[in-house]
Scaffold this active site. Structure first.
Site, PDB file in Angstrom:
ATOM      1  N   TYR A  61      19.705  41.899  31.224  1.00  0.00           N
ATOM      2  CA  TYR A  61      20.986  41.733  30.517  1.00  0.00           C
ATOM      3  C   TYR A  61      20.868  42.093  29.034  1.00  0.00           C
ATOM      4  O   TYR A  61      21.838  42.547  28.434  1.00  0.00           O
ATOM      5  CB  TYR A  61      21.545  40.311  30.741  1.00  0.00           C
ATOM      6  CG  TYR A  61      22.082  40.174  32.145  1.00  0.00           C
ATOM      7  CD1 TYR A  61      21.321  39.604  33.161  1.00  0.00           C
ATOM      8  CD2 TYR A  61      23.315  40.723  32.483  1.00  0.00           C
ATOM      9  CE1 TYR A  61      21.788  39.547  34.468  1.00  0.00           C
ATOM     10  CE2 TYR A  61      23.801  40.674  33.784  1.00  0.00           C
ATOM     11  CZ  TYR A  61      23.030  40.093  34.778  1.00  0.00           C
ATOM     12  OH  TYR A  61      23.493  40.067  36.070  1.00  0.00           O
ATOM     13  N   HIS A 114      34.011  38.229  36.437  1.00  0.00           N
ATOM     14  CA  HIS A 114      32.557  38.170  36.671  1.00  0.00           C
ATOM     15  C   HIS A 114      31.809  37.752  35.415  1.00  0.00           C
ATOM     16  O   HIS A 114      30.599  37.935  35.324  1.00  0.00           O
ATOM     17  CB  HIS A 114      32.037  39.534  37.155  1.00  0.00           C
ATOM     18  CG  HIS A 114      32.467  39.847  38.556  1.00  0.00           C
ATOM     19  ND1 HIS A 114      32.325  41.094  39.101  1.00  0.00           N
ATOM     20  CD2 HIS A 114      33.045  39.088  39.525  1.00  0.00           C
ATOM     21  CE1 HIS A 114      32.785  41.094  40.350  1.00  0.00           C
ATOM     22  NE2 HIS A 114      33.235  39.883  40.618  1.00  0.00           N
ATOM     23  N   THR A 181      36.864  51.121  40.829  1.00  0.00           N
ATOM     24  CA  THR A 181      36.038  50.179  41.583  1.00  0.00           C
ATOM     25  C   THR A 181      35.847  50.692  43.001  1.00  0.00           C
ATOM     26  O   THR A 181      36.742  51.285  43.592  1.00  0.00           O
ATOM     27  CB  THR A 181      36.651  48.756  41.584  1.00  0.00           C
ATOM     28  OG1 THR A 181      35.796  47.871  42.317  1.00  0.00           O
ATOM     29  CG2 THR A 181      38.053  48.718  42.155  1.00  0.00           C
ATOM     30  N   ASN A 206      40.777  56.196  40.949  1.00  0.00           N
ATOM     31  CA  ASN A 206      39.323  56.236  41.084  1.00  0.00           C
ATOM     32  C   ASN A 206      38.853  57.685  41.070  1.00  0.00           C
ATOM     33  O   ASN A 206      39.671  58.614  41.165  1.00  0.00           O
ATOM     34  CB  ASN A 206      38.927  55.539  42.398  1.00  0.00           C
ATOM     35  CG  ASN A 206      37.530  54.929  42.323  1.00  0.00           C
ATOM     36  OD1 ASN A 206      37.202  54.241  41.355  1.00  0.00           O
ATOM     37  ND2 ASN A 206      36.728  55.215  43.321  1.00  0.00           N
ATOM     38  N   ALA A 224      38.740  58.541  35.069  1.00  0.00           N
ATOM     39  CA  ALA A 224      39.660  57.520  34.524  1.00  0.00           C
ATOM     40  C   ALA A 224      40.216  57.924  33.157  1.00  0.00           C
ATOM     41  O   ALA A 224      41.392  57.667  32.858  1.00  0.00           O
ATOM     42  CB  ALA A 224      38.927  56.190  34.413  1.00  0.00           C
TER      43      ALA A 224
HETATM   44  N1  APR Z   1      36.515  57.554  36.588  1.00  0.00           N
HETATM   45  C1  APR Z   1      37.011  56.811  37.607  1.00  0.00           C
HETATM   46  N2  APR Z   1      36.245  56.239  38.567  1.00  0.00           N
HETATM   47  C2  APR Z   1      34.917  56.427  38.472  1.00  0.00           C
HETATM   48  C3  APR Z   1      34.320  57.193  37.445  1.00  0.00           C
HETATM   49  C4  APR Z   1      35.181  57.775  36.478  1.00  0.00           C
HETATM   50  N3  APR Z   1      34.721  58.513  35.468  1.00  0.00           N
HETATM   51  N4  APR Z   1      32.976  57.209  37.650  1.00  0.00           N
HETATM   52  C5  APR Z   1      32.745  56.464  38.758  1.00  0.00           C
HETATM   53  N5  APR Z   1      33.906  56.011  39.258  1.00  0.00           N
HETATM   54  C6  APR Z   1      34.127  55.162  40.439  1.00  0.00           C
HETATM   55  C7  APR Z   1      33.162  55.443  41.579  1.00  0.00           C
HETATM   56  O1  APR Z   1      33.704  56.444  42.440  1.00  0.00           O
HETATM   57  C8  APR Z   1      33.096  54.072  42.269  1.00  0.00           C
HETATM   58  O2  APR Z   1      34.068  53.986  43.304  1.00  0.00           O
HETATM   59  O3  APR Z   1      33.880  53.830  40.039  1.00  0.00           O
HETATM   60  C9  APR Z   1      33.445  53.076  41.162  1.00  0.00           C
HETATM   61  C10 APR Z   1      32.267  52.231  40.734  1.00  0.00           C
HETATM   62  O4  APR Z   1      31.881  51.450  41.839  1.00  0.00           O
HETATM   63  P1  APR Z   1      30.682  50.395  41.668  1.00  0.00           P
HETATM   64  O5  APR Z   1      29.533  51.074  41.007  1.00  0.00           O
HETATM   65  O6  APR Z   1      30.497  49.742  42.988  1.00  0.00           O
HETATM   66  O7  APR Z   1      31.250  49.335  40.603  1.00  0.00           O
HETATM   67  P2  APR Z   1      32.263  48.143  40.868  1.00  0.00           P
HETATM   68  O8  APR Z   1      33.235  48.484  41.962  1.00  0.00           O
HETATM   69  O9  APR Z   1      32.825  47.746  39.549  1.00  0.00           O
HETATM   70  O10 APR Z   1      31.285  46.975  41.392  1.00  0.00           O
HETATM   71  C11 APR Z   1      31.901  45.720  41.661  1.00  0.00           C
HETATM   72  O11 APR Z   1      29.714  44.757  42.063  1.00  0.00           O
HETATM   73  O12 APR Z   1      27.529  44.657  41.427  1.00  0.00           O
HETATM   74  C12 APR Z   1      28.716  43.985  41.391  1.00  0.00           C
HETATM   75  O13 APR Z   1      29.400  42.435  39.790  1.00  0.00           O
HETATM   76  C13 APR Z   1      29.161  43.785  39.974  1.00  0.00           C
HETATM   77  O14 APR Z   1      31.374  43.901  39.053  1.00  0.00           O
HETATM   78  C14 APR Z   1      30.449  44.585  39.896  1.00  0.00           C
HETATM   79  C15 APR Z   1      30.909  44.622  41.325  1.00  0.00           C
END
Ligand code: APR
Length: 240
Positions: A61, A114, A181, A206, A224
Site C-alpha cells: 500500500y 472499498h 470496472t 468501459n 474513459a
Molecule cells: N478506460 C476505460 N476502461 C478501462 C481502461 C480505460 N482506459 N483501461 C482499462 N479499463 C477497464 C478494463 O477493461 C476492465 O474491465 O477497466 C476494468 C478494470 O477492471 P479491474 O482491473 O478488475 O478493476 P475493478 O473492476 O475496479 O476491480 C474491482 O477488485 O481487486 C478488487 O478491490 C479491488 O476495487 C477493486 C475491485
C-alpha cells in the site's frame, strides 16, 4: 418514459472502477500487467495476509499511495467533477477505487466503498486517521499506541462500506452508470442488475464489454478519458 426518482434521492448513480484511473497511470487489477498479475491478492489484500506479514502489506500500500500521489486526474475524473458541480445531490458518485483522483479532480462527494489509501485505522482500537505516505507494521496507533495500524481499505472477505446508502440510491435512481470496472467483484458487480430491477436505465462505459455487460441496457466502449466527457456532455444536454 424515464423513471422519476423521489426528490431526496439521487436520480443518477455512478460507479467507477480501476479503469477510470488507468489513463492516469495507475494500474488496474485484472488487465494485462495488472496488480493481481504481479501480486498474490491473498498476500496483500486479505486480513489473513495482513496477519501473516503486515510489513509486506504495508509495502504494497505504500507503493500504491506513492503511485497515486504521483498520478494526476484525467479527463474522465474532471468530467465527473463537472457533472457533480451541475447536478449536486441529484447525483451519487460511488467508487471501488482507493485513490483520491476523483477528489483531486474536484469531486466533493465520493463514496469510497472499498476504503481509501489516504486513510488508516487501528486494528486494536478502530481509531481512524489520515494515513502517512509510508506506514510500517510497528507504527504506534496515534490514539492507543498499539503497533496495530493498517490501511483503511476493505480487503477481500471484509464488508464494503456505505452499502445501505448505495442500495437505497440504486432502488430509486433513474439511471445507473458503471465506468471502468470488470464486473468481477461483488457486491459492486451486482449494482446494475439491482438498479435495473427497480426500473432504472443502465449504461456501461468501459474499454470493452465487462463480465456483466448483459446487465446493462446501453454500452459505450473506449478509453474513459474520451468516452466519459462525451457522455457527461450528452447527459447534461438532454437535461436542458
Ligand atoms: N478506460 C476505460 N476502461 C478501462 C481502461 C480505460 N482506459 N483501461 C482499462 N479499463 C477497464 C478494463 O477493461 C476492465 O474491465 O477497466 C476494468 C478494470 O477492471 P479491474 O482491473 O478488475 O478493476 P475493478 O473492476 O475496479 O476491480 C474491482 O477488485 O481487486 C478488487 O478491490 C479491488 O476495487 C477493486 C475491485
Amino acid at each position: 418514459m424515464i423513471k422519476q426518482s423521489p426528490r431526496d434521492t439521487p436520480e443518477l448513480v455512478i460507479l467507477t472502477g480501476a479503469g477510470v484511473s488507468a489513463e492516469s497511470g495507475l494500474g488496474t487489477f485484472r488487465d494485462k500487467g495488472g496488480l493481481w498479475t504481479k501480486y498474490d491478492l491473498e498476500d496483500v489484500a486479505t486480513p489473513e495476509g495482513f496477519a501473516a506479514d503486515p510489513g509486506k502489506v504495508h509495502e504494497f500500500y505504500n507503493a500504491r499511495r506513492k503511485n497515486a500521489a504521483e498520478a494526476a486526474p484525467n479527463a474522465a475524473h474532471k468530467a465527473l467533477a463537472e457533472l457533480e458541480a451541475r447536478l449536486g445531490p441529484r447525483m451519487m458518485l460511488v467508487t471501488q477505487n482507493v485513490d483520491d483522483l476523483h477528489e483531486r479532480a474536484g469531486s466533493k462527494s465520493v463514496w469510497h466503498m472499498h476504503g481509501a489509501l489516504r486513510r488508516a485505522r487501528c486494528a486494536a482500537c478502530d481509531h481512524r486517521f489520515d494515513a502517512p505516505l509510508e506506514m510500517r507494521a510497528d507504527d504506534p496507533c496515534p490514539s492507543c499506541e498499539a503497533p496495530a495500524t493498517r490501511p483503511d481499505i476493505v480487503w477481500f472477505g471484509e464488508m464494503p462500506i456505505f452499502m445501505e446508502e448505495i442500495y437505497a440510491a440504486l432502488s430509486h435512481c433513474a439511471m445507473f452508470v458503471a465506468i471502468g470496472t470488470s464486473g468481477t467483484v461483488y457486491p459492486a458487480a451486482g449494482f446494475a442488475a439491482e438498479a435495473r430491477a427497480f426500473g432504472a436505465e443502465t449504461l456501461e462505459i468501459n474499454l470493452e464489454p465487462s463480465e456483466t455487460a448483459s446487465d446493462f441496457t446501453q454500452g459505450h466502449y473506449g478509453p474513459a478519458s474520451e468516452v466519459v466527457p462525451a457522455w457527461t456532455e450528452s447527459y447534461l444536454a438532454q437535461l436542458e
